[in-house]
Design a protein around this motif. Structure first.
Motif, PDB file in Angstrom:
ATOM      1  N   VAL A 194       8.436  -6.016   6.258  1.00  0.00           N
ATOM      2  CA  VAL A 194       7.663  -7.062   5.590  1.00  0.00           C
ATOM      3  C   VAL A 194       8.232  -8.422   5.984  1.00  0.00           C
ATOM      4  O   VAL A 194       9.292  -8.817   5.507  1.00  0.00           O
ATOM      5  CB  VAL A 194       7.721  -6.914   4.046  1.00  0.00           C
ATOM      6  N   PRO A 195       7.544  -9.145   6.901  1.00  0.00           N
ATOM      7  CA  PRO A 195       8.030 -10.490   7.213  1.00  0.00           C
ATOM      8  C   PRO A 195       7.744 -11.397   6.023  1.00  0.00           C
ATOM      9  O   PRO A 195       6.682 -11.312   5.429  1.00  0.00           O
ATOM     10  CB  PRO A 195       7.184 -10.926   8.417  1.00  0.00           C
ATOM     11  N   ARG A 196       8.703 -12.251   5.673  1.00  0.00           N
ATOM     12  CA  ARG A 196       8.511 -13.075   4.480  1.00  0.00           C
ATOM     13  C   ARG A 196       8.965 -14.505   4.717  1.00  0.00           C
ATOM     14  O   ARG A 196      10.101 -14.756   5.086  1.00  0.00           O
ATOM     15  CB  ARG A 196       9.326 -12.486   3.327  1.00  0.00           C
ATOM     16  N   GLY A 197       8.041 -15.428   4.526  1.00  0.00           N
ATOM     17  CA  GLY A 197       8.389 -16.851   4.603  1.00  0.00           C
ATOM     18  C   GLY A 197       8.973 -17.269   3.273  1.00  0.00           C
ATOM     19  O   GLY A 197      10.049 -16.835   2.890  1.00  0.00           O
ATOM     20  N   THR A 242       4.677  -8.555  -1.001  1.00  0.00           N
ATOM     21  CA  THR A 242       5.253  -7.627  -1.975  1.00  0.00           C
ATOM     22  C   THR A 242       5.507  -6.299  -1.255  1.00  0.00           C
ATOM     23  O   THR A 242       4.574  -5.705  -0.736  1.00  0.00           O
ATOM     24  CB  THR A 242       4.296  -7.395  -3.156  1.00  0.00           C
ATOM     25  N   PRO A 243       6.771  -5.853  -1.214  1.00  0.00           N
ATOM     26  CA  PRO A 243       7.086  -4.645  -0.425  1.00  0.00           C
ATOM     27  C   PRO A 243       6.655  -3.368  -1.157  1.00  0.00           C
ATOM     28  O   PRO A 243       7.500  -2.573  -1.571  1.00  0.00           O
ATOM     29  CB  PRO A 243       8.603  -4.703  -0.280  1.00  0.00           C
ATOM     30  N   THR A 244       5.366  -3.164  -1.290  1.00  0.00           N
ATOM     31  CA  THR A 244       4.897  -2.002  -2.058  1.00  0.00           C
ATOM     32  C   THR A 244       5.261  -0.676  -1.392  1.00  0.00           C
ATOM     33  O   THR A 244       5.276   0.352  -2.052  1.00  0.00           O
ATOM     34  CB  THR A 244       3.365  -2.042  -2.259  1.00  0.00           C
ATOM     35  N   GLN A 245       5.539  -0.713  -0.088  1.00  0.00           N
ATOM     36  CA  GLN A 245       5.947   0.515   0.596  1.00  0.00           C
ATOM     37  C   GLN A 245       7.454   0.518   0.865  1.00  0.00           C
ATOM     38  O   GLN A 245       7.936   1.272   1.708  1.00  0.00           O
ATOM     39  CB  GLN A 245       5.187   0.669   1.926  1.00  0.00           C
ATOM     40  N   MET A 305       4.278  -2.442  10.602  1.00  0.00           N
ATOM     41  CA  MET A 305       4.207  -3.866  10.275  1.00  0.00           C
ATOM     42  C   MET A 305       3.381  -4.097   9.012  1.00  0.00           C
ATOM     43  O   MET A 305       2.170  -3.912   9.002  1.00  0.00           O
ATOM     44  CB  MET A 305       3.590  -4.663  11.428  1.00  0.00           C
ATOM     45  N   ASN A 306       4.060  -4.499   7.967  1.00  0.00           N
ATOM     46  CA  ASN A 306       3.414  -4.848   6.697  1.00  0.00           C
ATOM     47  C   ASN A 306       2.315  -3.855   6.290  1.00  0.00           C
ATOM     48  O   ASN A 306       1.158  -4.237   6.080  1.00  0.00           O
ATOM     49  CB  ASN A 306       2.840  -6.272   6.784  1.00  0.00           C
ATOM     50  N   PRO A 307       2.690  -2.574   6.181  1.00  0.00           N
ATOM     51  CA  PRO A 307       1.677  -1.573   5.860  1.00  0.00           C
ATOM     52  C   PRO A 307       1.017  -1.816   4.506  1.00  0.00           C
ATOM     53  O   PRO A 307       1.632  -2.393   3.615  1.00  0.00           O
ATOM     54  CB  PRO A 307       2.485  -0.262   5.838  1.00  0.00           C
ATOM     55  N   ARG A 308      -0.216  -1.352   4.397  1.00  0.00           N
ATOM     56  CA  ARG A 308      -1.051  -1.494   3.191  1.00  0.00           C
ATOM     57  C   ARG A 308      -1.618  -2.889   3.018  1.00  0.00           C
ATOM     58  O   ARG A 308      -2.376  -3.130   2.098  1.00  0.00           O
ATOM     59  CB  ARG A 308      -0.302  -1.137   1.904  1.00  0.00           C
ATOM     60  N   LYS A 309      -1.203  -3.845   3.847  1.00  0.00           N
ATOM     61  CA  LYS A 309      -1.801  -5.168   3.730  1.00  0.00           C
ATOM     62  C   LYS A 309      -3.058  -5.176   4.599  1.00  0.00           C
ATOM     63  O   LYS A 309      -3.101  -4.510   5.629  1.00  0.00           O
ATOM     64  CB  LYS A 309      -0.855  -6.277   4.191  1.00  0.00           C
ATOM     65  N   MET A 310      -4.027  -5.929   4.196  1.00  0.00           N
ATOM     66  CA  MET A 310      -5.296  -6.082   4.906  1.00  0.00           C
ATOM     67  C   MET A 310      -6.178  -4.836   4.773  1.00  0.00           C
ATOM     68  O   MET A 310      -7.358  -4.954   4.471  1.00  0.00           O
ATOM     69  CB  MET A 310      -5.046  -6.372   6.401  1.00  0.00           C
ATOM     70  N   GLN A 348       4.555  -6.036  -8.072  1.00  0.00           N
ATOM     71  CA  GLN A 348       6.004  -6.072  -7.934  1.00  0.00           C
ATOM     72  C   GLN A 348       6.501  -4.736  -7.414  1.00  0.00           C
ATOM     73  O   GLN A 348       6.061  -3.680  -7.873  1.00  0.00           O
ATOM     74  CB  GLN A 348       6.673  -6.398  -9.278  1.00  0.00           C
ATOM     75  N   SER A 349       7.408  -4.780  -6.462  1.00  0.00           N
ATOM     76  CA  SER A 349       7.972  -3.559  -5.899  1.00  0.00           C
ATOM     77  C   SER A 349       9.170  -3.936  -5.034  1.00  0.00           C
ATOM     78  O   SER A 349       9.100  -4.867  -4.235  1.00  0.00           O
ATOM     79  CB  SER A 349       6.910  -2.858  -5.050  1.00  0.00           C
ATOM     80  N   LYS A 350      10.276  -3.224  -5.215  1.00  0.00           N
ATOM     81  CA  LYS A 350      11.496  -3.610  -4.516  1.00  0.00           C
ATOM     82  C   LYS A 350      11.521  -3.116  -3.072  1.00  0.00           C
ATOM     83  O   LYS A 350      11.089  -1.992  -2.796  1.00  0.00           O
ATOM     84  CB  LYS A 350      12.727  -3.062  -5.250  1.00  0.00           C
ATOM     85  N   PRO A 351      12.059  -3.922  -2.162  1.00  0.00           N
ATOM     86  CA  PRO A 351      12.305  -3.431  -0.797  1.00  0.00           C
ATOM     87  C   PRO A 351      13.570  -2.573  -0.813  1.00  0.00           C
ATOM     88  O   PRO A 351      14.240  -2.481  -1.838  1.00  0.00           O
ATOM     89  CB  PRO A 351      12.536  -4.721  -0.014  1.00  0.00           C
ATOM     90  N   ASP A 352      13.896  -1.966   0.331  1.00  0.00           N
ATOM     91  CA  ASP A 352      15.151  -1.221   0.421  1.00  0.00           C
ATOM     92  C   ASP A 352      16.292  -2.124   0.857  1.00  0.00           C
ATOM     93  O   ASP A 352      17.444  -1.886   0.524  1.00  0.00           O
ATOM     94  CB  ASP A 352      15.003  -0.068   1.428  1.00  0.00           C
TER      95      ASP A 352
END
Ligand SMILES: Cc1cc2nc3c(=O)[nH]c(=O)nc-3n(C[C@H](O)[C@H](O)[C@H](O)COP(=O)(O)OP(=O)(O)OC[C@H]3O[C@@H](n4cnc5c(N)ncnc54)[C@H](O)[C@@H]3O)c2cc1C
Ligand code: SF4
Ligand code: SF4
Lengths: 432, 468
Positions: free
Chosen positions: B68-71, B81-84, B452-457, B38-42
């Protein structure tokens, strides 16, 4: 730690919140999510907000409260949830906490006091209030004020609402509270009459009793019963709800019966929740359990006793459609029985509307407290109704009935379309 | 944290009512279906079209703000999850079906369309879009494309990537490209369509997609087989395939799952059973009934103690009930449910399930396994409690060992849920160090500023490989 947070900690179980695995399966079932496409107005979003309050992760309580206020409390999210999250219970508790901490405006205070403390818990006053309404309608004042547009002072939908209210006759209760079965007695049932049903929809109650008699039930109507407390509970007036629950349990313990019958989904579901409501009270929770085990909707009992095999049911040729009562469906799990009854009626052909299982936006006093969302939901509902070409909309709950009539009024269709309670529709079919 | 001026620029692009930065609003977008993240976006924005998205991306590139693109946020890998922090982009206003082309058998959609809406819409026209993840009632096609989602029909019909013909994509510099086309054949350059499918929002933003459709199968039939030994179930799967039949569905539940289902819905499944197979075949009437009969025969021959064939849709629904209830049953038994998707070649299902059960016992954790037996995609699902630190450590160790065995058996750490942030520390286990390196280079070529969606992958560090 704020006192609100403390109350959340004490009264909303962490286990219950954690039970939500955030899978999102409830989203497509939630009318407010469908309308807004926003997680602030989704079940899992609301659960996350309640959890945030409990964990001290959020300060803007008014935003959380707003999200909970927009919730219809329809509980469509519950059957959709794989994890079995008891959303409705958490919602009620959270609303109660906010309610207790709120300093309502004088106007809201007065309204709440009249509605929750004086009107609903008091059968006599309800009768008088509806008699006033009755007077207003019968005296021709209704026509005059419609003509003069006095009601224009109210928001648009309140004017239409006024037209949607039923014609009431003064509830004249016969001293006799036992209605004998026709033929052999197959079951003895006690009727929960419900305050709205007993007054504005008095005739529907009479229809229900007649149907039950025809199905072979002796029907007792305990006189000491009260309002179920749903409106209190759903609006955060918890103490009032507890008090009414105890009174009702007592009232039905005093009569011998196999079942307790309701014909309003909203009341039925709330009665069903008495056991939960009184869970902290060791003596009352036992008594509540026995009470709850006896609650059934009238449609279930009619099916169970073979009503449709014994009677010929016939109406003039028409298309009908059925709008589920949310609480009847989502809490009591009753949705097949009303449909089976409707399908047994010759002449009336049932055309299912899309999303019949989705809330109509009535939701207790929601259509008064959240008019915009309520009307948005209703207008979408009416689009689905229209596609069925139904002349008759059947429902199983007074709130839904008023809302559907409001919908018909808004569409300007009051000449070609009607909304009726299932019991009245069945009685009409029986008489024909 | 982003600056107020940044928010103002966003408002200029999409309008005030489509920018959400209230505390509750950010909280409501601080998670997806992944436990413990869990982490809030701005800020959360809902653009109306490709042009607005392109402008948002340019703005973010300029200010180096993560996107963070989100469906629908149903992924199980912390992919949304917007961890960054940064900007969450929603597609809730891009939810239109643009065209159904019955001549070329394609459908063109915006990314926010719900998967099931696509299926229902084309089926009403006698057409068929097969990829059917269990989450299809709420998942978006944009999410499906970016996770390359699979489903129950994967064995016979393949997964999302097999149905994506063309994409419109906003690149991390704001440029808009179109890949592929309504074409069965197209070898002009690298296959960017396939590269973008499964890219988990790390390479660009999908703003439109053209999907392949096929004719809708005439009919479908359902069968349930119960086994006392998992080897017999596994052997049945092999002989069905060896007999040149490809069932539309070939689902499997192991003993702990059967126990959980019985505990929850009392369907009368024998609890001594070690495995249940739910098999469905679709196609022309004659073929389907012949196949189902033959499959029933094979089931019995391989030792099934009970084989039930549904004659009506109602009966079929009853047979499906157990498999359908699997997740519900498991989820109700504990506060935290961790749904994994280690995948092995289908010939290795029995040994893999045995390993999973052994590992669960070794670490004293409760794991039930169900999944798609036809394509070896298993869902070992752990029932635990995230508040219990000590137990969570054991759970993590158990899953590490499960991943290691899956790879050992020639399988993978994730068959359909994606890597996201949750499994990124294990990616190198599957693809190797050199494989990881080339993937990072591809990412850098698309997205040099890593917005683009940093820290993912890609994790900061690969988890130390465990020895088996
Ligand atoms: C109970 C449950 C069951 C599930 N069953 C299955 C199953 O059977 N098979 C399966 O494969 N998965 C399954 N999933 C996982 C999940 O539902 C899928 O991954 C699904 O495709 C996610 O869709 P979404 O719309 O929720 O996407 P999200 O979760 O919102 O996003 C998924 C990824 O796609 C990216 N993304 C989304 N839209 C775009 C876009 N337009 N452009 C660029 N990037 C984008 C996101 O950044 C993220 O990385 C299941 C999940 C749950 C909770
Ligand atoms: S369906 Fe249940 S578990 Fe899933 S997000 Fe909704 S409330 Fe939570
Ligand atoms: S009760 Fe109804 S409106 Fe409220 S969250 Fe549940 S489904 Fe949505």
């Amino acid at each position: 730690m704020s006192t609100i947070q403390k109350d959340f900690e004490e009264r909303i179980e962490e286990n219950e919140l954690l039970n939500c695995m955030r899978c999102g399966f409830c989203l497509p079932a939630c009318p407010t999510y469908i309308e807004t496409k926003s997680e602030i107005h989704s079940p899992r979003g609301r659960i996350a907000l309640m959890k945030a309050v409990r964990d001290g992760d959020i300060d803007s309580y008014e935003q959380v409260e707003e999200s909970l206020n927009v919730c219809l409390g329809c509980r469509a999210c519950e059957p959709a949830c794989p994890a079995g999250v008891n959303y409705g219970h958490m919602l009620e508790e959270a609303r109660a906490i906010f309610q207790e901490h709120n300093k309502p405006s004088i106007k809201e205070k007065t309204v709440r006091k009249t509605v929750f403390k004086q009107l609903f818990p008091n059968q006599k006053r309800m009768e008088q209030a509806t008699s006033l309404l009755s007077f207003y309608q019968k005296s021709g004042l209704q026509k005059t004020s419609r003509k003069l547009g006095i009601l224009k002072l109210f928001p648009k939908h309140m004017q239409q609402m006024e037209k949607a209210l039923p014609q009431v006759s003064k509830a004249e209760r016969s001293a006799d509270t036992v209605f004998k079965a026709e033929g052999d007695t197959k079951a003895t049932v006690a009727m929960f009459r419900g305050c709205l049903m007993d007054t504005m929809f008095h005739e529907t109650n009479q229809s229900t009793i007649k149907l039950l008699n025809k199905a072979g039930c002796d029907v007792v109507v305990p006189n000491t019963q009260n309002c179920c407390g749903a409106l209190h509970g759903h609006s955060g007036e918890k103490e009032g709800a507890l008090d009414l629950a105890k009174k009702n349990i007592q009232a039905f313990e005093d009569v011998e019966c196999d079942y307790i019958i309701t014909n309003a989904g909203g009341c039925g579901a709330f009665l069903h929740d008495y056991h939960y409501l009184l869970r902290h009270d060791s003596i009352w929770s036992e008594r509540a359990k026995e009470f709850v085990d006896k609650i059934v909707d009238f449609s279930s009992i009619l099916i169970k006793l073979g009503f449709i095999d014994q009677h010929n049911l016939q109406v003039s040729p028409q298309y009908v459609t059925y709008q589920d009562s949310c609480h009847l469906r989502n809490v009591m799990g009753v949705y097949k029985e009303p449909r089976a009854l409707i399908q047994a009626v010759q002449g009336g052909s049932l055309v299912e509307m899309e999303k019949a299982d989705s809330c109509c936006g009535s939701a207790g006093i929601y259509n008064i407290t959240q008019p915009d969302m309520s009307m948005q939901i209703l207008d979408h509902k009416m689009k689905h109704v229209e596609k069925t070409y139904a002349q008759t909309i059947i429902t199983s709950n007074p709130g839904c009935l008023i809302q559907m009539r409001l919908g018909i009024e808004r569409e300007g269709k009051s000449d070609s379309m009607r909304a009726v309670h299932l019991a009245d529709y069945l009685l009409e079919a029986l008489v024909n | 944290m982003v600056r107020d001026s940044f928010i103002k620029s966003l408002i200029e692009i999409v309008g005030e009512s489509h920018v959400e930065c209230s505390e509750a609003g950010l909280m409501a977008y601080s998670f997806d279906a992944t436990p413990n993240f869990q982490s809030k976006p701005d800020v959360v924005v809902s653009p109306a079209n490709t042009e607005e998205i392109s402008q948002i991306v340019k703005l973010c590139e300029k200010h180096q703000v993560p996107i963070v693109p989100r469906g629908s946020g149903t992924n199980l890998a912390a992919g949304t999850t917007p961890t960054q922090g940064g900007v969450v982009i929603l597609f809730n206003r891009l939810d239109q079906i643009i065209e159904i082309d019955e001549e070329n058998l394609t459908i063109t959609v915006q990314p926010g369309v719900i998967t099931k809406t696509i299926c229902d819409t084309v089926e009403a026209k006698g057409l068929f879009y097969p990829p059917d993840p269990s989450s299809m009632k709420i998942s978006t096609i944009g999410g499906n494309i970016n996770e390359n989602s699979g489903g129950l029909r994967g064995l016979k019909y393949g997964v999302t990537k097999d149905y994506i013909l063309a994409l419109e994509v906003v690149l991390p510099n704001g440029e808009v490209i179109r890949t592929g086309g309504k074409l069965a054949k197209d070898v002009a350059g690298y296959d960017l369509t396939k590269l973008l499918v499964g890219s988990e929002g790390t390479l660009g933003i999908v703003t439109e997609a053209t999907l392949k459709l096929i004719p809708k199968p005439e009919t479908k039939q359902t069968l349930l087989a119960i086994y006392e030994s998992i080897d017999q179930a596994s052997q049945t799967v092999s002989s069905i395939i060896a007999n040149k039949m490809t069932p539309a569905t070939l689902e499997f539940m192991d003993q702990p799952t059967i126990h959980a289902v019985e505990e929850y819905s009392h369907l009368g499944l024998p609890t001594q059973a070690e495995a249940v197979l739910l098999i469905e075949q679709d196609g022309p009437h004659s073929v389907v009934s012949e196949d189902i009969e033959q499959i029933a025969l094979l089931c019995r021959k391989e030792g099934a103690i009970d084989v039930k064939i549904a004659n009506t849709e109602e009966e079929a629904n009853r047979l499906r009930e157990g498999r359908r209830a699997a997740l519900s049953a498991i989820a109700r038994l504990s506060p935290t449910t961790i749904l994994e998707d280690a995948t092995v070649p289908r010939s290795e299902i029995a040994p893999m399930v045995r390993q999973i059960n052994r590992i669960a016992e070794k670490y004293n954790v409760r794991i039930a396994t169900f999944g798609h037996a036809g394509d070896g995609n298993l869902h070992p699902t752990c029932m635990t409690d995230a508040r219990n630190q000590e137990e969570m450590e054991r759970v993590e160790k158990a899953f590490e060992e499960i991943f290691a065995y899956a790879i050992e058996f020639g399988g993978t750490i994730t068959g359909e849920h994606g890597v996201g942030e949750m499994k990124s520390p294990y990616l190198a286990w599957k693809v190797g160090d050199a494989g990881l390196e080339i993937m990072k280079n591809i990412k850098a070529a698309f997205d040099p500023h890593n917005i683009m969606n940093p820290r993912k992958m890609f994790a900061k560090e690969t988890r130390k490989r465990i020895a088996l």
